[in-house]
Design a protein around this motif. Structure first.
Motif, PDB file in Angstrom:
ATOM      1  N   PHE A  18       0.812  -1.257   0.068  1.00  0.00           N
ATOM      2  CA  PHE A  18      -0.091   0.081   0.072  1.00  0.00           C
ATOM      3  C   PHE A  18       1.052   1.354  -0.108  1.00  0.00           C
ATOM      4  O   PHE A  18       1.970   1.289   0.490  1.00  0.00           O
ATOM      5  N   VAL A  19       0.374   2.324  -0.535  1.00  0.00           N
ATOM      6  CA  VAL A  19       1.176   3.472  -0.707  1.00  0.00           C
ATOM      7  C   VAL A  19       0.493   4.477   0.105  1.00  0.00           C
ATOM      8  O   VAL A  19      -0.912   4.932   0.093  1.00  0.00           O
ATOM      9  N   LYS A  20       1.285   5.443   0.795  1.00  0.00           N
ATOM     10  CA  LYS A  20       0.730   6.393   1.796  1.00  0.00           C
ATOM     11  C   LYS A  20       1.678   7.638   1.610  1.00  0.00           C
ATOM     12  O   LYS A  20       2.835   7.541   1.667  1.00  0.00           O
ATOM     13  N   SER A  21       1.053   8.756   1.317  1.00  0.00           N
ATOM     14  CA  SER A  21       1.873  10.039   1.342  1.00  0.00           C
ATOM     15  C   SER A  21       1.788  10.681   2.653  1.00  0.00           C
ATOM     16  O   SER A  21       0.898  10.333   3.260  1.00  0.00           O
ATOM     17  N   MET A  22       2.838  11.199   3.244  1.00  0.00           N
ATOM     18  CA  MET A  22       3.018  11.627   4.192  1.00  0.00           C
ATOM     19  C   MET A  22       2.077  13.032   4.663  1.00  0.00           C
ATOM     20  O   MET A  22       2.435  13.828   3.853  1.00  0.00           O
ATOM     21  N   ASN A  23       1.255  13.133   5.466  1.00  0.00           N
ATOM     22  CA  ASN A  23       0.533  14.371   5.898  1.00  0.00           C
ATOM     23  C   ASN A  23       1.178  14.879   7.116  1.00  0.00           C
ATOM     24  O   ASN A  23       2.136  14.290   7.694  1.00  0.00           O
ATOM     25  N   ILE A  93       6.136   3.563   0.123  1.00  0.00           N
ATOM     26  CA  ILE A  93       5.564   2.247  -0.435  1.00  0.00           C
ATOM     27  C   ILE A  93       5.738   1.150   0.583  1.00  0.00           C
ATOM     28  O   ILE A  93       6.968   0.901   0.875  1.00  0.00           O
ATOM     29  N   PHE A  94       4.550   0.722   1.191  1.00  0.00           N
ATOM     30  CA  PHE A  94       4.856  -0.265   2.187  1.00  0.00           C
ATOM     31  C   PHE A  94       4.690  -1.664   1.495  1.00  0.00           C
ATOM     32  O   PHE A  94       3.764  -1.884   1.090  1.00  0.00           O
ATOM     33  N   GLN A  95       5.633  -2.540   1.561  1.00  0.00           N
ATOM     34  CA  GLN A  95       5.312  -3.954   0.853  1.00  0.00           C
ATOM     35  C   GLN A  95       5.243  -4.771   2.036  1.00  0.00           C
ATOM     36  O   GLN A  95       6.326  -5.179   2.881  1.00  0.00           O
ATOM     37  N   LEU A  96       4.564  -5.467   2.218  1.00  0.00           N
ATOM     38  CA  LEU A  96       4.119  -6.505   3.399  1.00  0.00           C
ATOM     39  C   LEU A  96       4.923  -7.727   2.825  1.00  0.00           C
ATOM     40  O   LEU A  96       4.568  -8.809   1.880  1.00  0.00           O
ATOM     41  N   ILE A  97       6.087  -8.157   3.487  1.00  0.00           N
ATOM     42  CA  ILE A  97       7.057  -9.247   3.129  1.00  0.00           C
ATOM     43  C   ILE A  97       6.741 -10.331   4.008  1.00  0.00           C
ATOM     44  O   ILE A  97       6.910 -11.355   3.504  1.00  0.00           O
ATOM     45  N   LYS A  98       6.235 -10.191   5.128  1.00  0.00           N
ATOM     46  CA  LYS A  98       5.950 -11.162   6.066  1.00  0.00           C
ATOM     47  C   LYS A  98       4.833 -10.595   7.170  1.00  0.00           C
ATOM     48  O   LYS A  98       4.495  -9.524   6.936  1.00  0.00           O
ATOM     49  N   PRO A  99       4.143 -11.420   7.442  1.00  0.00           N
ATOM     50  CA  PRO A  99       2.998 -11.158   8.467  1.00  0.00           C
ATOM     51  C   PRO A  99       3.862 -10.293   9.670  1.00  0.00           C
ATOM     52  O   PRO A  99       4.687 -10.231  10.053  1.00  0.00           O
ATOM     53  N   CYS A 100       3.070  -8.893   9.726  1.00  0.00           N
ATOM     54  CA  CYS A 100       3.512  -7.902  10.294  1.00  0.00           C
ATOM     55  C   CYS A 100       5.008  -7.451  10.113  1.00  0.00           C
ATOM     56  O   CYS A 100       5.571  -6.846  11.117  1.00  0.00           O
ATOM     57  N   GLU A 101       5.310  -7.506   8.939  1.00  0.00           N
ATOM     58  CA  GLU A 101       6.612  -7.074   8.586  1.00  0.00           C
ATOM     59  C   GLU A 101       6.748  -6.340   7.387  1.00  0.00           C
ATOM     60  O   GLU A 101       6.087  -6.924   6.300  1.00  0.00           O
ATOM     61  N   PHE A 102       6.902  -4.847   7.041  1.00  0.00           N
ATOM     62  CA  PHE A 102       7.127  -4.491   6.016  1.00  0.00           C
ATOM     63  C   PHE A 102       8.203  -3.839   5.528  1.00  0.00           C
ATOM     64  O   PHE A 102       9.020  -3.399   6.327  1.00  0.00           O
ATOM     65  N   LYS A 103       8.412  -3.781   4.375  1.00  0.00           N
ATOM     66  CA  LYS A 103       9.801  -3.223   3.650  1.00  0.00           C
ATOM     67  C   LYS A 103       9.268  -1.942   3.096  1.00  0.00           C
ATOM     68  O   LYS A 103       8.049  -1.930   2.342  1.00  0.00           O
ATOM     69  N   VAL A 104       9.912  -0.921   3.428  1.00  0.00           N
ATOM     70  CA  VAL A 104       9.482   0.447   3.268  1.00  0.00           C
ATOM     71  C   VAL A 104      10.186   1.199   2.240  1.00  0.00           C
ATOM     72  O   VAL A 104      11.355   1.390   2.578  1.00  0.00           O
ATOM     73  N   TYR A 105       9.740   1.457   0.849  1.00  0.00           N
ATOM     74  CA  TYR A 105      10.226   2.548   0.104  1.00  0.00           C
ATOM     75  C   TYR A 105      10.168   3.882   0.299  1.00  0.00           C
ATOM     76  O   TYR A 105       8.883   4.155   0.388  1.00  0.00           O
ATOM     77  N   VAL A 106      10.972   5.065   0.314  1.00  0.00           N
ATOM     78  CA  VAL A 106      10.451   6.208   0.295  1.00  0.00           C
ATOM     79  C   VAL A 106      10.644   6.905  -0.796  1.00  0.00           C
ATOM     80  O   VAL A 106      11.792   6.654  -1.662  1.00  0.00           O
ATOM     81  N   VAL A 107       9.675   7.678  -1.393  1.00  0.00           N
ATOM     82  CA  VAL A 107       9.908   8.344  -2.422  1.00  0.00           C
ATOM     83  C   VAL A 107       9.800   9.900  -2.300  1.00  0.00           C
ATOM     84  O   VAL A 107       8.659  10.443  -1.716  1.00  0.00           O
TER      85      VAL A 107
END
Length: 259
Positions: A18-23, A93-107
């Motif tokens: 899921f993608v999230k922009s920072m507010n 960009i949050f990539q769910l790689i395992k249950p309750c574990e996200f890899k996070v890409y910052v744009v």
DNA sequence: CAATCTAGCCATAGTAACTG
DNA sequence: CAGTTACTATGGCTAGATTG
């Protein structure tokens, strides 16, 4: 957002993202990040849970608390936000790689050039989604390494460490050069793509006319792209070497500095 | 007392139902 | 069938609670 979309499309589809922009509330007051409700319903536990965020930049792990009632990352999110120096407008960009574990890409909104470069490389390499995500990570890492070097430098006495400052400046100059190259690559890649599309269109409309000549022109353009890519690879290698050298110098300095 | 976290309130967008 | 209105879900903001 188009850039984010492109990055998103090149991540491994077997992991939900899921993608999230920072507010403002995510990066300043309150420090909490709302997840989209459908994503939370589908992929998050039905109770409060501890979630691991793995920074795609340096693989560093940050723990945050997921509150199911509000579908938010709360406790611990601030540490990640500060560590990654997130700003309003940045897109994660949050990539769910395992249950309750996200890899996070910052744009980063202010530094889309970094992503442009990654996208250009994606156009060039195109040898598998896994590789593409590595390229994105690597590209963003290099740019972040330059920034990280600045952070380190700010903590030490500049007057007595001129050499480190010089190395840092060289590194930033190199980053600038690589960014410029990436910009050109992106333009070339888009142009080549347009050429291929227009070639296909012309071929559909007018049969096989001048096919040989058009193919030749395309080959020349592709060769230019490959040449530029090889040059860029060289610069990236040199940049990595500079980063390692700077890290060593900083490490030495830290070892010599009394607590 | 300051920093951090949580929960409630409010605004907005999307959707469904109703009316002409 | 199209336009309008009301309801609901979601996301953002902020005040109060908690903790060190």
């Amino acid at each position: 957002m188009n850039r984010v979309k492109e990055v998103q499309e090149n991540l491994d589809p077997k992991f939900p993202i899921f993608v999230k922009s920072m507010n403002r509330s995510a990066v300043t007051v309150g420090f909490m990040l709302k997840l989209s409700r459908p994503f939370a319903d589908l992929h998050m536990p039905g109770h409060d849970a501890s979630v691991v965020l793995v920074d795609a930049f340096d693989e560093e792990e940050y723990r945050t608390k997921f509150l199911v009632t509000k579908s938010v990352f709360s406790g611990g999110w601030k540490a990640f936000s500060i560590a990654r120096r997130l700003l309003e407008g940045d897109v994660l960009i949050f990539q769910l790689i395992k249950p309750c574990e996200f890899k996070v890409y910052v744009v980063r909104e202010s530094e889309l050039g970094e992503v442009d470069g990654a996208v250009a490389l994606i156009h060039l390499k195109g040898d598998g989604r896994q590789r593409n995500s590595e390229i994105i990570t690597e590209t963003i890492n290099i740019a972040n390494a330059a920034k990280a070097s600045n952070l380190l430098a700010s903590r030490i006495d500049f007057a007595s460490h001129i050499e480190i400052s010089k190395a840092s400046e060289q590194l930033q100059a190199s980053v600038g050069s690589v960014r410029a190259q990436m910009g050109r690559l992106d333009a070339l890649a888009l142009k080549a793509k347009d050429e291929v599309e227009s070639f296909k269109e012309r071929e559909r409309n007018s049969g096989q006319v001048h096919r040989g000549e058009q193919k030749k022109a395309l080959v020349v353009k592709l060769l230019k792209l490959i040449e530029a890519k090889v040059r860029l690879d060289g610069e990236i290698e040199s940049l990595k070497a500079n980063t390692s050298r700077l890290e060593l110098m900083c490490q030495k300095e830290a070892d010599n500095t009394p607590n």
